[in-house]
Scaffold this active site. Structure first.
Site, PDB file in Angstrom:
ATOM      1  N   TRP A  12       0.766  -1.150   0.191  1.00 34.81           N
ATOM      2  CA  TRP A  12      -0.022  -0.091  -0.005  1.00 34.81           C
ATOM      3  C   TRP A  12       0.898   1.050  -0.008  1.00 34.81           C
ATOM      4  O   TRP A  12       0.479   2.428  -0.040  1.00 34.81           O
ATOM      5  CB  TRP A  12      -0.889  -0.096   1.392  1.00 34.81           C
ATOM      6  CG  TRP A  12      -0.154   0.092   2.506  1.00 34.81           C
ATOM      7  CD1 TRP A  12       0.595  -0.485   3.252  1.00 34.81           C
ATOM      8  CD2 TRP A  12      -0.375   1.187   3.473  1.00 34.81           C
ATOM      9  NE1 TRP A  12       1.183  -0.132   4.358  1.00 34.81           N
ATOM     10  CE2 TRP A  12       0.564   0.936   4.421  1.00 34.81           C
ATOM     11  CE3 TRP A  12      -0.969   2.611   3.373  1.00 34.81           C
ATOM     12  CZ2 TRP A  12       0.664   2.050   5.553  1.00 34.81           C
ATOM     13  CZ3 TRP A  12      -1.027   3.396   4.459  1.00 34.81           C
ATOM     14  CH2 TRP A  12      -0.175   3.232   5.490  1.00 34.81           C
ATOM     15  N   ASP A  13       2.269   0.948   0.435  1.00 28.23           N
ATOM     16  CA  ASP A  13       3.249   2.239   0.281  1.00 28.23           C
ATOM     17  C   ASP A  13       3.213   2.803  -0.899  1.00 28.23           C
ATOM     18  O   ASP A  13       3.206   4.338  -1.123  1.00 28.23           O
ATOM     19  CB  ASP A  13       4.576   1.866   0.452  1.00 28.23           C
ATOM     20  CG  ASP A  13       4.913   0.637   1.426  1.00 28.23           C
ATOM     21  OD1 ASP A  13       3.910   0.243   1.950  1.00 28.23           O
ATOM     22  OD2 ASP A  13       6.057   0.604   1.802  1.00 28.23           O
ATOM     23  N   GLU A  69       0.617  -1.947  12.321  1.00 31.87           N
ATOM     24  CA  GLU A  69       0.932  -3.494  12.050  1.00 31.87           C
ATOM     25  C   GLU A  69       1.153  -4.204  13.473  1.00 31.87           C
ATOM     26  O   GLU A  69       0.935  -5.261  13.693  1.00 31.87           O
ATOM     27  CB  GLU A  69       2.043  -4.135  11.505  1.00 31.87           C
ATOM     28  CG  GLU A  69       1.614  -3.625   9.794  1.00 31.87           C
ATOM     29  CD  GLU A  69       2.869  -3.620   9.058  1.00 31.87           C
ATOM     30  OE1 GLU A  69       3.883  -4.247   9.334  1.00 31.87           O
ATOM     31  OE2 GLU A  69       2.904  -3.266   7.885  1.00 31.87           O
ATOM     32  N   LYS A  98       2.827   0.851  15.984  1.00 32.97           N
ATOM     33  CA  LYS A  98       4.082   0.605  15.376  1.00 32.97           C
ATOM     34  C   LYS A  98       4.348   1.759  14.329  1.00 32.97           C
ATOM     35  O   LYS A  98       5.368   2.342  14.340  1.00 32.97           O
ATOM     36  CB  LYS A  98       3.918  -0.605  14.491  1.00 32.97           C
ATOM     37  CG  LYS A  98       5.233  -0.955  13.359  1.00 32.97           C
ATOM     38  CD  LYS A  98       5.031  -1.980  12.756  1.00 32.97           C
ATOM     39  CE  LYS A  98       6.211  -2.169  11.583  1.00 32.97           C
ATOM     40  NZ  LYS A  98       5.954  -3.434  10.899  1.00 32.97           N
ATOM     41  N   GLN A  99       3.319   2.327  13.721  1.00 28.58           N
ATOM     42  CA  GLN A  99       3.587   3.381  12.687  1.00 28.58           C
ATOM     43  C   GLN A  99       1.949   4.201  12.770  1.00 28.58           C
ATOM     44  O   GLN A  99       0.869   3.869  13.163  1.00 28.58           O
ATOM     45  CB  GLN A  99       3.628   2.945  11.561  1.00 28.58           C
ATOM     46  CG  GLN A  99       2.525   2.027  10.909  1.00 28.58           C
ATOM     47  CD  GLN A  99       3.006   1.164   9.885  1.00 28.58           C
ATOM     48  OE1 GLN A  99       3.615   0.074  10.266  1.00 28.58           O
ATOM     49  NE2 GLN A  99       2.896   1.585   8.423  1.00 28.58           N
TER      50      GLN A  99
END
Length: 785
Positions: free
Chosen positions: A361-362, A488, A592-593
């Site tokens: 998806w980046d 994640e 995580k992000q």
């Protein structure tokens, strides 16, 4: 880490003043050349020593079984891994029978320069052989933006202190031995001998090899031609065998004489074409390159990049390191996507084999926004690749018992390649990310033909997925249960806010698109009842909110979880995924992000200023940034929340992710999304840019360390220049029709008559939220404000 004195800070190049074998693998990534179709890692010309040999063709992979301790319905059965194909970079040198090997003899000087304006990697070194002969070697290398199948090297050697017998061996080499990878799941699977030889051929100065992958059945061809210039008596002889084709050039040189070899290399591959057809394909590409010649390729490369920089350059006054880094980032993002042409843009581009060469998806969320406003043609091609993979996505949806299309979490050729359900298939947000990229591209370009032929179908099939994946509860609210958002460290949760808001946008855009294109809607079987159901689901979309804390929840119930024990977590235990079980991460408040924070950027219309500030203050102390995708998002929202010093630190971290090897895995390839995120952090962060539909808004503010920030944008065929100073911003229309935008909420019309200047409102200082222990922004200049 590439932070020592041998790497200088210059505005338009990356210069390595001395060779350090300790960071050779990292240097091979940062010096990689690519055009989105062909990728050459920055390996030394002579092939050894090396960290990771790498020659990649976008879309060329080998299949391998995905092992499971326990099988389950819906698990993908095979994975895909990018492979190192025929290496055309290799030019070996022997000086009086001594191999030119920097591990032996004496290296007097060694410099490599990646010039971001010419697209050339230049290497110059002086070396004395163990037998005492001193030579100077100079090479220049490019991967062509204008002839996408072509790469080239100009190689030159001269003796410095006496007559020397010189032998140059220019090679095409397949089946290079690769180093074993450790246990890091971010590294690639190493497949043994994926290529089978089918043809080897030489004629004069021409070489050709053709191979076929053993399992995926892809045929790969490489061909090379040479122009040799040297003194009288210079000879050349070619030979070939299964995995090697070689041109050997011999010459005796006196000081002042030079042997020059210009090597042109062409690549081609196909899943369908025959052996003769692939051979003809690479021969034809080589013939075109030969007609252009080395100097012609160099001139074409410079012209292409001149045009790109006129559209895309970002100017930063006040931090030379960030200035260099953002241009480095722009260059490598261009390399990743410029000539991909209906192929994926992998997470590492074509700079290394990390993540097995997969696209995630980046691409749609981080890479395509940059390209949308700088190189929109590349965006259309990337989305056409997604459109080409619709059959596999529809098949996956059927397997999952859903309607529409379920695009893969990670892939090369379109099939799901993730063997881990919670962080793979359950991350359905990839479908909304693709839709969001379609919406943004059409909004920025007005490309109605693309929308009709490609965009509508992508929007429709993803909308169908959401409608079948979700449900209305007895109050009428629409829920998406059991999904994984961008974070994640949370998985298979109900009503992830990012996923729900992005799905809402997707559903409404699909309903609008079928109204604009009724014939296409009819062809896709969309009726009024179906599009109305999309609107109903969108309008009833549930967004979890904690009334007591007055913050949005990352997903339903997230704020009820126990907080992670950051005080008991050592600095060397990051990233957490390598030291703690996912089970423990999933049931704790640890991020995580950026997830909810990313939603506040991409779905900014759903969050007022008060909630942006409060949400950011809540999630910042939970976010550990174990992903390279996080810092740029946090920079954007830190700036929006008025925390300019913190935003500056995050910009610094995002910009230097690879140049400083902050994740300790630059050796596997560059973080293309994080590089693109550098642009986002500057333009959407300090520029405050938000674009949705016809609304183009800016809320610029600079940190104290910046004196000036300037960037250009392509909008609907017009080119807008935005220049931000400490107290005012200037908007200039460089070409095209007038644009209406908003500056801190004030409407501004910009035409070709004169620039528009606007004052920047003063910002009241406010305390910034804290980060988890040991996880402050990774910034050597962290005291900056």
């Amino acid at each position: 880490m590439i932070t020592h004195k041998e790497y200088g800070v210059e505005p338009w190049c990356l210069r390595e003043r001395k060779l350090d074998l300790g960071v050779l693998p990292q240097s091979e990534s940062v010096f990689a050349l690519s055009n989105g179709h062909v990728g050459w890692r920055g390996n030394l010309d002579e092939g050894e020593p090396h960290g990771l040999p790498g020659t990649y063709l976008n879309g060329v992979y080998e299949s391998h079984p995905l092992p499971y301790a326990e099988a389950g319905y819906g698990y993908p059965e095979s994975g895909q891994t990018v492979i190192n194909v025929t290496n055309g970079k290799v030019i070996r040198l022997l000086v009086d029978d001594e191999p030119f090997d920097l591990r032996y003899g004496r290296l007097h000087s060694h410099e490599r320069v990646l010039d971001l304006r010419t697209g050339l990697l230049t290497r110059t070194c002086e070396w004395t052989s163990p037998a005492g002969t001193r030579v100077r070697v100079r090479s220049r290398r490019l991967v062509s933006f204008t002839q996408r199948a072509v790469a080239a090297v100009s190689y030159e050697v001269e003796p410095l202190d006496g007559r020397a017998r010189i032998v140059v061996q220019s090679e095409l080499v397949a089946g290079e031995q690769l180093p074993e990878q450790g246990g890091d799941p971010r590294a690639a699977i190493v497949l043994q001998s994926p290529l089978e030889a089918e043809e080897h051929h030489t004629k004069g100065n021409r070489l050709r090899l053709v191979h076929r992958t053993r399992r995926s059945g892809l045929r790969v061809g490489a061909a090379a031609n040479h122009v040799v210039t040297g003194p009288a008596g210079t000879t050349a002889e070619s030979e070939s065998r299964a995995d090697l084709a070689r041109l050997t050039i011999t010459s005796a040189l006196d000081p002042g004489q030079r042997l020059r070899v210009q090597k042109l290399v062409a690549y081609g591959w196909s899943s369908a074409r025959s052996l003769p057809a692939v051979s003809d394909q690479v021969d034809a590409a080589l013939a075109a390159a030969t007609a252009t010649g080395w100097e012609g390729l160099v001139a074409e490369q410079r012209a292409y990049l001149d045009d790109f920089w006129a559209r895309a350059d970002v100017e930063v006054d006040g931090n030379e390191e960030i200035q260099q880094a953002v241009r480095f980032a722009l260059f490598h993002v261009l390399q990743a996507g410029a000539r991909a042409e209906q192929r994926a843009i992998p997470a590492k581009g074509l700079t290394g084999s990390g993540y097995d060469g997969h696209a995630f998806w980046d691409t749609e969320t981080f890479v395509l926004p940059l390209l949308t406003y700088t190189s929109p043609d590349a965006v259309a091609e990337a989305l056409r690749w997604r459109h080409n993979t619709l059959p596999a996505a529809r098949e996956r949806a059927v397997q999952l018992g859903l309607n529409g299309a379920a695009f893969p979490w990670r892939t090369i050729e379109g099939a799901e390649g993730s063997a881990y359900w919670p962080a793979g298939t359950a991350a359905f947000h990839v479908n909304a990310d693709i839709a969001d990229a379609v919406i943004r591209y059409v909004s920025a370009t007005g490309d109605e033909r693309f929308e009709r032929d490609t965009g509508v179908e992508l929007l429709v099939e993803t909308a169908r997925l959401w409608r079948s994946l979700g449900h209305h509860d007895h109050h009428g609210a629409f829920h998406l249960d059991g999904v994984t958002g961008p974070d994640e460290y949370s998985a298979v949760a109900d009503d992830n806010t990012y996923t729900n808001l992005m799905a809402r946008t997707n559903l409404l855009a699909a309903a609008d698109a079928v109204e604009r294109h009724p014939r296409k809607a009819q062809a896709l079987g969309v009726d009024e009842e179906e599009s109305a159901a999309w609107r109903d689901a969108a309008e009833a979309m549930h967004v979890p909110y904690n009334d007591e804390l007055r913050v949005h929840e990352q997903h339903a119930g997230f704020t009820r979880y126990q907080r992670w024990d950051f005080a008991a977590t050592r600095a060397d235990q990051y990233p957490l995924l390598l030291h703690f079980p996912y089970f423990d991460l999933y049931r704790k408040q640890v991020v995580k992000q950026a997830d909810l924070v990313l939603a506040m950027y991409l779905c900014s219309d759903h969050f007022d200023d008060e909630h942006v500030t409060r949400n950011f203050a809540y999630y910042e102390p939970l976010t550990v940034r174990d992903s390279s995708l996080s810092a740029c998002c946090q920079a954007v929202i830190a700036a929006a929340a008025g925390h300019l010093p913190l935003a500056y630190d995050y910009v610094h971290e995002a910009a230097l992710m690879d140049l400083h090897d902050l994740e300790n895995n630059t050796r596997d390839g560059l973080h293309i999304a994080s590089l693109a995120g550098t642009w986002t952090a500057l333009v959407a962060g300090f520029g405050g840019m938000r674009h949705r539909g016809d609304s183009l808004r800016f809320a610029p503010r600079l940190p104290e360390k910046f004196r000036r920030l300037a960037f250009n944008l392509q909008i609907r065929g017009s080119r807008l220049r935005v220049e931000i100073g400490r107290t005012a911003a200037t908007y200039t229309l460089l070409q095209g029709d007038e644009l209406t935008l908003h500056h801190h909420g004030e409407p501004v019309t910009v035409d070709g008559n004169k620039p528009q200047h606007r004052e920047i409102p003063l910002l009241k200082p406010r305390p910034a939220p804290e980060q988890p222990l040991h996880r402050r922004p990774n910034n050597r200049d962290s005291t900056a404000s």
